[in-house]
Motif scaffolding. Sequence first.
Motif, PDB file in Angstrom:
ATOM      1  N   PRO A 177       3.274  -3.240   2.801  1.00 22.07           N
ATOM      2  CA  PRO A 177       2.898  -2.288   3.862  1.00 22.07           C
ATOM      3  C   PRO A 177       3.006  -0.819   3.440  1.00 22.07           C
ATOM      4  N   VAL A 178       3.960  -0.470   2.571  1.00 25.79           N
ATOM      5  CA  VAL A 178       4.026   0.922   2.092  1.00 25.79           C
ATOM      6  C   VAL A 178       2.726   1.263   1.368  1.00 25.79           C
ATOM      7  N   ALA A 179       2.273   0.327   0.515  1.00 32.18           N
ATOM      8  CA  ALA A 179       1.043   0.578  -0.253  1.00 32.18           C
ATOM      9  C   ALA A 179      -0.146   0.743   0.691  1.00 32.18           C
ATOM     10  N   LEU A 180      -0.204  -0.090   1.737  1.00 33.34           N
ATOM     11  CA  LEU A 180      -1.311   0.022   2.696  1.00 33.34           C
ATOM     12  C   LEU A 180      -1.246   1.352   3.443  1.00 33.34           C
ATOM     13  N   MET A 181      -0.035   1.747   3.834  1.00 34.38           N
ATOM     14  CA  MET A 181       0.099   3.002   4.593  1.00 34.38           C
ATOM     15  C   MET A 181      -0.232   4.204   3.728  1.00 34.38           C
ATOM     16  N   LEU A 182       0.131   4.155   2.439  1.00 37.70           N
ATOM     17  CA  LEU A 182      -0.225   5.261   1.536  1.00 37.70           C
ATOM     18  C   LEU A 182      -1.739   5.313   1.338  1.00 37.70           C
ATOM     19  N   THR A 183      -2.362   4.137   1.258  1.00 38.86           N
ATOM     20  CA  THR A 183      -3.830   4.091   1.136  1.00 38.86           C
ATOM     21  C   THR A 183      -4.462   4.697   2.387  1.00 38.86           C
ATOM     22  N   ASN A 184      -3.924   4.328   3.556  1.00 35.91           N
ATOM     23  CA  ASN A 184      -4.457   4.876   4.809  1.00 35.91           C
ATOM     24  C   ASN A 184      -4.265   6.388   4.886  1.00 35.91           C
ATOM     25  N   ALA A 185      -3.234   6.885   4.181  1.00 40.28           N
ATOM     26  CA  ALA A 185      -3.020   8.344   4.147  1.00 40.28           C
ATOM     27  C   ALA A 185      -3.801   8.982   2.991  1.00 40.28           C
ATOM     28  N   ASN A 186      -4.727   8.202   2.412  1.00 39.46           N
ATOM     29  CA  ASN A 186      -5.664   8.684   1.380  1.00 39.46           C
ATOM     30  C   ASN A 186      -5.046   8.992   0.018  1.00 39.46           C
ATOM     31  N   ALA A 187      -3.932   8.313  -0.313  1.00 42.06           N
ATOM     32  CA  ALA A 187      -3.458   8.347  -1.700  1.00 42.06           C
ATOM     33  C   ALA A 187      -4.245   7.304  -2.494  1.00 42.06           C
ATOM     34  N   THR A 188      -4.224   7.438  -3.811  1.00 40.42           N
ATOM     35  CA  THR A 188      -4.776   6.386  -4.685  1.00 40.42           C
ATOM     36  C   THR A 188      -3.590   5.575  -5.162  1.00 40.42           C
ATOM     37  N   VAL A 189      -3.562   4.293  -4.805  1.00 41.29           N
ATOM     38  CA  VAL A 189      -2.309   3.532  -4.898  1.00 41.29           C
ATOM     39  C   VAL A 189      -2.365   2.446  -5.962  1.00 41.29           C
ATOM     40  N   THR A 190      -1.324   2.368  -6.757  1.00 46.14           N
ATOM     41  CA  THR A 190      -1.129   1.260  -7.694  1.00 46.14           C
ATOM     42  C   THR A 190       0.099   0.477  -7.240  1.00 46.14           C
ATOM     43  N   ILE A 191      -0.053  -0.841  -7.124  1.00 46.62           N
ATOM     44  CA  ILE A 191       1.083  -1.683  -6.731  1.00 46.62           C
ATOM     45  C   ILE A 191       1.610  -2.390  -7.977  1.00 46.62           C
ATOM     46  N   CYS A 192       2.889  -2.218  -8.259  1.00 43.83           N
ATOM     47  CA  CYS A 192       3.503  -2.867  -9.427  1.00 43.83           C
ATOM     48  C   CYS A 192       4.450  -3.969  -8.960  1.00 43.83           C
ATOM     49  N   HIS A 193       4.677  -4.931  -9.837  1.00 45.06           N
ATOM     50  CA  HIS A 193       5.523  -6.081  -9.494  1.00 45.06           C
ATOM     51  C   HIS A 193       6.108  -6.646 -10.775  1.00 45.06           C
ATOM     52  N   SER A 194       6.701  -7.843 -10.677  1.00 41.39           N
ATOM     53  CA  SER A 194       7.446  -8.362 -11.830  1.00 41.39           C
ATOM     54  C   SER A 194       6.538  -8.711 -13.017  1.00 41.39           C
ATOM     55  N   ARG A 195       5.233  -8.850 -12.788  1.00 39.84           N
ATOM     56  CA  ARG A 195       4.342  -9.180 -13.910  1.00 39.84           C
ATOM     57  C   ARG A 195       3.608  -7.950 -14.445  1.00 39.84           C
ATOM     58  N   THR A 196       3.938  -6.781 -13.942  1.00 39.83           N
ATOM     59  CA  THR A 196       3.287  -5.552 -14.406  1.00 39.83           C
ATOM     60  C   THR A 196       3.677  -5.281 -15.855  1.00 39.83           C
ATOM     61  N   ARG A 197       2.669  -4.993 -16.677  1.00 42.36           N
ATOM     62  CA  ARG A 197       2.953  -4.653 -18.076  1.00 42.36           C
ATOM     63  C   ARG A 197       3.155  -3.149 -18.179  1.00 42.36           C
ATOM     64  N   ASP A 198       4.114  -2.765 -18.960  1.00 39.28           N
ATOM     65  CA  ASP A 198       4.424  -1.354 -19.214  1.00 39.28           C
ATOM     66  C   ASP A 198       4.561  -0.544 -17.922  1.00 39.28           C
TER      67      ASP A 198
END
Length: 294
Positions: A177-198
Motif C-alpha cells: 500500500p505504501v508503493a500504491l500511495m506513492l504512485t498515486n502521489a505521482n512518484a515513480t516507484v520501485t518495489i524491492c523485496h527479498s529477491r531483489t538483486r543489488d
Amino acid sequence: MMPARIIDGRPIAQRMQNDIKRAAADYEARTGAPPGLGVVLVGDDPASAMYVRMKRRACERAGLRSDARILPSETTQAQVENAVREFNADPNIHGILVQLPLPDHIDEEAALNEISLAKDVDGIHPLNLGRLGMRGREPTFTPATPTGVIQLIKETGESIEGKQAVVIGRSNIVGLPVALMLTNANATVTICHSRTRDLPATVRRADIVVAAVGRAEYVLGDWLKPGAIVIDVGSNSLPDPATEKGYRYVGDVDFESAQAVAGYLTKVPGGVGPMTITMLLSNTLKAAWRSLET
Ligand code: NAP
C-alpha cells in the motif's frame, strides 16, 4: 554534508491527536456518544497484544470509545467472523480493526472480507486495497501505517510528485500500500523485496526511501543518495543488557550511518509508530462523522 534533519513523529502525532480530541468531543456533544473503535485480537502474540493495548489507550486519551474482542488462539473461523459481524451491527462502533497476523488456521482474507467497508478504518478490506491500486477508484479508507508514512513525507515540505521512490518490502499491510500511495502521489516507484538483486544500487537512485523490511539496521548510510528522504517503518527488538528491559527497539535503517547521508530521517521508536495510531484514530473519527450522513 549536513547531517539529516530528523523527522520526529511524536510531536506531529500529538498535534494531530489534539485536533482529533477536539473533533471527537464535538461529535459526542452532537450525538451523545463518542466515536467508537472495535478491535478484534486473536491469539496470544505479545507484540500484537501490545499494539492493541497502545491503540486502546490512544483511543481513551483522544476521547474515543474502544471495545475489544480478545479471542483465544483456538478460536474458529466462524467465531472470528462473528466478532467482526457484531461490530458491523453495533451502532456505537464506527471503525473495526482486526489485528494481524491472525493464527495460521484462520483464513485472513475471508475474515477481512467481513468488515463493513464503511467501518474499514484500517483500510485492509481486500476491496479497499484493490481500489487503492486502481485508477479512478477511491478506497473508503487508506491503511493506517502507509498513511502515516505519506504524512511524514509531507511534513518535510518536499513534494512527492516526480520523485524516484524505493519501497523495500511488499507486504499487504505496509510495503504494497505504501508503493500504491506513492504512485498515486505521482512518484515513480520501485518495489524491492527479498529477491531483489543489488538492493544498495537500487536504493541509491531514490529520492525517497521507505524501509519496511523487518530486519534490524539493514539499510546502510552508504546505500543512500545524499539528501534522500528516508522513512523507517521497521520496529525490531534487539537485546541490550544496558537497558532496564534488556532490549531496545531499532528500525530497518542503520540510524548512525544514514544520518550522515540522508536529507531527512525518521526515528525509531518515535517515527512511524505514533503516526500509525494517529491515522487509525483519524479514520475512526471520519467514519463516525460519515455515519451521520447516511
Ligand atoms: P513482512 O510482512 O515480514 O514483510 C517484509 C518484506 O521485506 C517482504 O516483502 C520481504 O520480501 C522483504 N524483505 C525481507 N528480507 C529482505 C531483504 N533481505 N532484502 C529486501 N527485502 C527483504 O513485514 P511487514 O509487516 O511489512 O513489516 C515490516 C517492518 O515494519 C517490520 O519491522 C514491522 O515490525 C514494522 N511495522 C511497523 C509498523 C508501525 O506502525 N511502526 C506497522 C507495521 C509493521 P518477500 O516479499 O520477498 O518475502
